[in-house]
Design an enzyme around this catalytic site. Sequence first.
Site, PDB file in Angstrom:
ATOM      1  N   TYR A  24      32.940 -17.612  54.499  1.00 54.30           N
ATOM      2  CA  TYR A  24      32.163 -16.445  54.943  1.00 54.30           C
ATOM      3  C   TYR A  24      32.895 -15.778  56.115  1.00 54.30           C
ATOM      4  CZ  TYR A  24      28.466 -13.727  57.138  1.00 54.30           C
ATOM      5  OH  TYR A  24      27.751 -12.701  57.705  1.00 54.30           O
ATOM      6  N   ASP A  25      33.337 -16.612  57.067  1.00 47.97           N
ATOM      7  CA  ASP A  25      33.996 -16.075  58.267  1.00 47.97           C
ATOM      8  C   ASP A  25      35.280 -15.310  57.914  1.00 47.97           C
ATOM      9  OD1 ASP A  25      31.960 -17.183  59.715  1.00 47.97           O
ATOM     10  OD2 ASP A  25      33.079 -18.952  60.345  1.00 47.97           O
ATOM     11  N   LEU A  40      -7.675  -8.459  62.500  1.00 50.15           N
ATOM     12  CA  LEU A  40      -8.559  -9.108  61.536  1.00 50.15           C
ATOM     13  C   LEU A  40      -9.745  -9.714  62.263  1.00 50.15           C
ATOM     14  CD1 LEU A  40      -5.985 -11.083  59.323  1.00 50.15           C
ATOM     15  CD2 LEU A  40      -7.094  -8.912  58.806  1.00 50.15           C
ATOM     16  N   LYS A  90      -1.031 -18.175  59.460  1.00 48.06           N
ATOM     17  CA  LYS A  90      -1.057 -17.125  60.482  1.00 48.06           C
ATOM     18  C   LYS A  90       0.016 -17.471  61.516  1.00 48.06           C
ATOM     19  CE  LYS A  90      -4.257 -14.501  63.307  1.00 48.06           C
ATOM     20  NZ  LYS A  90      -3.540 -14.602  64.572  1.00 48.06           N
ATOM     21  N   GLU A 140       5.437 -10.633  60.700  1.00 44.87           N
ATOM     22  CA  GLU A 140       5.408 -11.236  62.021  1.00 44.87           C
ATOM     23  C   GLU A 140       6.819 -11.653  62.419  1.00 44.87           C
ATOM     24  OE1 GLU A 140       2.274 -11.227  63.053  1.00 44.87           O
ATOM     25  OE2 GLU A 140       2.193 -12.596  64.778  1.00 44.87           O
ATOM     26  N   LYS A 148      -7.201 -13.532  52.414  1.00 38.14           N
ATOM     27  CA  LYS A 148      -7.369 -12.145  51.959  1.00 38.14           C
ATOM     28  C   LYS A 148      -7.889 -12.145  50.534  1.00 38.14           C
ATOM     29  CE  LYS A 148      -3.321 -10.549  54.521  1.00 38.14           C
ATOM     30  NZ  LYS A 148      -1.887 -10.258  54.439  1.00 38.14           N
ATOM     31  N   LYS A 184      -9.175 -19.218  62.863  1.00 41.65           N
ATOM     32  CA  LYS A 184      -8.386 -19.616  64.030  1.00 41.65           C
ATOM     33  C   LYS A 184      -8.522 -21.111  64.257  1.00 41.65           C
ATOM     34  CE  LYS A 184      -6.603 -16.445  66.411  1.00 41.65           C
ATOM     35  NZ  LYS A 184      -7.027 -15.463  67.245  1.00 41.65           N
TER      36      LYS A 184
END
Length: 332
Positions: free
Chosen positions: A42-43, A89, A120, A175, A291, A315
Amino acid sequence: MASFEMSFDEAKERVEELVSLLDQYSHEYYVLDQPSIPDEDYDKLYKELSELEELYPTLIQNNSPTQRVGGALLEGFEKVPHDSPMLSLDNAFSEEELIAFDHRVSQLVSGPYTYHCELKIDGLAVSLKYEEGRLVQAVTRGDGTVGENVTANVRTIKSIPLKLKELLTLEARGEIYMPKSSFIKLNEKREEQGEAVFANPRNAAAGTLRNLDPQVTASRNLNVFLYSLNASSKISVSTQDEALNLLDKVGLRTNPERQVFSSISDVLAFVEEYQEKRATLPYEIDGIVIKVNELDNQQKAGFTVKAPRWAIAFKFPAEEAKTVIRDIEWSV
Ligand code: NMN
């Protein structure tokens, strides 16, 4: 062929090839956690690209991996209104509250429905906009209506593609967080240097994302989990599950610890399972987001002024956080 022996057209073709190869390897390395080539290979390719770009600066693409490193100091963060509000929420703290939530959903949604359960992540919410596959804007949640433009910093986060695998126009929300191991290392280094330590990974992630020096952001190993495809996107999906699978498919990082359930009792079991697994995860979570899975059912359930009626955040008790801190020998 050595780069100086190439014609401009050959160099152009090779630059395009290298950008797309390096993109693919970075995706395998940073998003899938499954590199397919050794780092030295890769390098070498990266070096070849840098050299060609140095010889032919007009060939530098905005989405080249060499363009992530973080440029000049920023003067501040421009305020940007969200196309649709980034709502918070409603919270639930007990099994009873989740059962009451399910009862409300069943009354709002006529017919069958399922739940999509997600971890979460304890970080900061951002919105990422891609136009025809290119990352054009990253904005923090802010007050939900107006956020801050943190594009220069977000471009340094290696797991966030500068170009999607499909040239789609979409807005993904998610997030940004700092893995526990990076947080510990960062605080150790700060302590050694006599600097104030961060209180927790979320504060460290926030301080890093809102740093005016993108090179600082680049050095601190932030990561991301995307958790929604905004309705403004030019793609149609019919469930949350489908939306997240689509995000995966185009190269955006989502959390694999997610599941669809058709009963609230299975949801409760998922909550309990992750409450136990919480301390063993390499990132901090502070609960479970539940959800309604089907977008048409979400539409039927609708919104209050503050939050969707089709989702809730369970929570975890704060007590747990203390245990986690002890378990991983928090250095604060
Ligand atoms: O700054 P980048 O280009 O992301 O590289 C950082 C490190 O990560 C380097 O040591 C590089 O070798 C490694 N890396 C390896 C792969 C791979 O496919 N083996 C991909 C991306 C980065």
